[in-house]
Scaffold this motif. Structure first.
Motif, PDB file in Angstrom:
ATOM      1  N   UNK A  36       0.679  -1.300   0.151  1.00  0.00           N
ATOM      2  CA  UNK A  36      -0.122   0.059  -0.055  1.00  0.00           C
ATOM      3  C   UNK A  36       0.919   1.229   0.054  1.00  0.00           C
ATOM      4  N   UNK A  37       0.243   2.484  -0.304  1.00  0.00           N
ATOM      5  CA  UNK A  37       1.037   3.609  -0.277  1.00  0.00           C
ATOM      6  C   UNK A  37       1.796   3.772   0.692  1.00  0.00           C
ATOM      7  N   UNK A  38       1.159   3.860   1.894  1.00  0.00           N
ATOM      8  CA  UNK A  38       1.857   4.328   3.178  1.00  0.00           C
ATOM      9  C   UNK A  38       3.027   3.213   3.494  1.00  0.00           C
ATOM     10  N   UNK A  92      -3.307   2.835   7.985  1.00  0.00           N
ATOM     11  CA  UNK A  92      -3.666   2.101   6.806  1.00  0.00           C
ATOM     12  C   UNK A  92      -5.069   2.125   6.503  1.00  0.00           C
ATOM     13  N   UNK A  93      -5.470   1.802   5.296  1.00  0.00           N
ATOM     14  CA  UNK A  93      -6.783   1.535   4.940  1.00  0.00           C
ATOM     15  C   UNK A  93      -7.455   0.499   5.593  1.00  0.00           C
ATOM     16  N   UNK A  94      -8.504   0.828   6.544  1.00  0.00           N
ATOM     17  CA  UNK A  94      -9.211  -0.044   7.424  1.00  0.00           C
ATOM     18  C   UNK A  94      -9.891  -1.158   6.352  1.00  0.00           C
ATOM     19  N   UNK A  95      -9.683  -2.591   6.834  1.00  0.00           N
ATOM     20  CA  UNK A  95     -10.564  -3.571   6.055  1.00  0.00           C
ATOM     21  C   UNK A  95      -9.629  -3.858   4.725  1.00  0.00           C
ATOM     22  N   UNK A  96      -8.501  -3.504   4.552  1.00  0.00           N
ATOM     23  CA  UNK A  96      -7.775  -3.719   3.279  1.00  0.00           C
ATOM     24  C   UNK A  96      -6.592  -5.061   3.736  1.00  0.00           C
ATOM     25  N   UNK A  97      -6.264  -5.923   2.653  1.00  0.00           N
ATOM     26  CA  UNK A  97      -5.446  -6.921   2.924  1.00  0.00           C
ATOM     27  C   UNK A  97      -4.005  -6.149   2.750  1.00  0.00           C
ATOM     28  N   UNK A  98      -3.172  -6.614   3.801  1.00  0.00           N
ATOM     29  CA  UNK A  98      -1.693  -5.657   3.754  1.00  0.00           C
ATOM     30  C   UNK A  98      -0.851  -6.573   3.694  1.00  0.00           C
ATOM     31  N   UNK A  99       0.186  -6.497   2.855  1.00  0.00           N
ATOM     32  CA  UNK A  99       1.359  -7.475   2.836  1.00  0.00           C
ATOM     33  C   UNK A  99       2.465  -6.461   3.034  1.00  0.00           C
ATOM     34  N   UNK A 100       3.833  -7.096   3.533  1.00  0.00           N
ATOM     35  CA  UNK A 100       4.878  -6.303   3.711  1.00  0.00           C
ATOM     36  C   UNK A 100       6.020  -7.327   4.185  1.00  0.00           C
ATOM     37  N   UNK A 101       7.185  -6.639   4.035  1.00  0.00           N
ATOM     38  CA  UNK A 101       8.491  -7.343   4.261  1.00  0.00           C
ATOM     39  C   UNK A 101       9.352  -6.443   5.009  1.00  0.00           C
ATOM     40  N   UNK A 102      10.434  -6.978   5.746  1.00  0.00           N
ATOM     41  CA  UNK A 102      11.321  -6.116   6.497  1.00  0.00           C
ATOM     42  C   UNK A 102      12.471  -6.060   5.774  1.00  0.00           C
ATOM     43  N   UNK A 103      13.117  -4.839   5.687  1.00  0.00           N
ATOM     44  CA  UNK A 103      14.579  -5.046   5.054  1.00  0.00           C
ATOM     45  C   UNK A 103      15.255  -4.080   6.204  1.00  0.00           C
ATOM     46  N   UNK A 104      16.627  -4.663   5.861  1.00  0.00           N
ATOM     47  CA  UNK A 104      17.686  -4.009   6.641  1.00  0.00           C
ATOM     48  C   UNK A 104      18.677  -3.051   5.704  1.00  0.00           C
ATOM     49  N   UNK A 105      18.045  -1.963   5.834  1.00  0.00           N
ATOM     50  CA  UNK A 105      18.493  -0.742   4.828  1.00  0.00           C
ATOM     51  C   UNK A 105      17.601  -0.743   3.501  1.00  0.00           C
ATOM     52  N   UNK A 115      -5.320  -8.103   7.804  1.00  0.00           N
ATOM     53  CA  UNK A 115      -6.123  -6.940   7.279  1.00  0.00           C
ATOM     54  C   UNK A 115      -6.017  -6.006   8.387  1.00  0.00           C
ATOM     55  N   UNK A 116      -5.902  -4.846   8.038  1.00  0.00           N
ATOM     56  CA  UNK A 116      -5.948  -3.587   8.748  1.00  0.00           C
ATOM     57  C   UNK A 116      -7.111  -3.316   9.445  1.00  0.00           C
ATOM     58  N   UNK A 117      -7.160  -3.340  10.951  1.00  0.00           N
ATOM     59  CA  UNK A 117      -8.304  -3.155  11.757  1.00  0.00           C
ATOM     60  C   UNK A 117      -7.768  -2.200  12.829  1.00  0.00           C
TER      61      UNK A 117
END
Length: 101
Positions: free
Chosen positions: A24-26, A53-66, A87-89
């Motif tokens: 997502x944009x954020x 974050x947009x409520x009710x949206x499926x959010x996916x992410x990863x963590x980066x070192x740098x 899901x953002x809630x």
């Protein structure tokens, strides 16, 4: 659609510069240059960030070192790991542990 505050807690070795990047944009829309920097919390022993974050949206992410996909999180044996997903809630706290980069 309304936004909701989501807290992220990432357990990883201290002394790193960590970022979240996601769908997502954020969270930068998978662009590592737009990743969200995490702050290390001495008291809780985790890296933290809060984002709207947009409520009710499926959010996916990863963590980066740098800010590079060359430093994306890995599993305990150096293997690729799937995206973290939720899901953002309202009031949600997303906790993840990173084994290595």
């Amino acid at each position: 659609m309304a936004n909701t505050k989501v807290e992220f807690l990432v357990k990883a070795p201290a002394g790193l510069e960590l970022y979240l990047v996601g769908n997502v944009t954020a969270l930068g829309e998978w662009n590592e240059a737009k990743g969200v920097k995490l702050s290390f919390c001495e008291e809780c022993g985790s890296y933290t960030a809060s984002k709207l974050l947009p409520a009710g949206e499926n959010i996916e992410f990863k963590v980066l070192a740098g800010k590079s996909w060359d430093a994306v999180e890995k599993g305990a044996w150096g293997e690729d790991v799937p995206n973290h997903a939720f899901v953002a809630a309202k009031g949600i706290k997303v906790e993840v542990e990173v084994s290595r980069f």
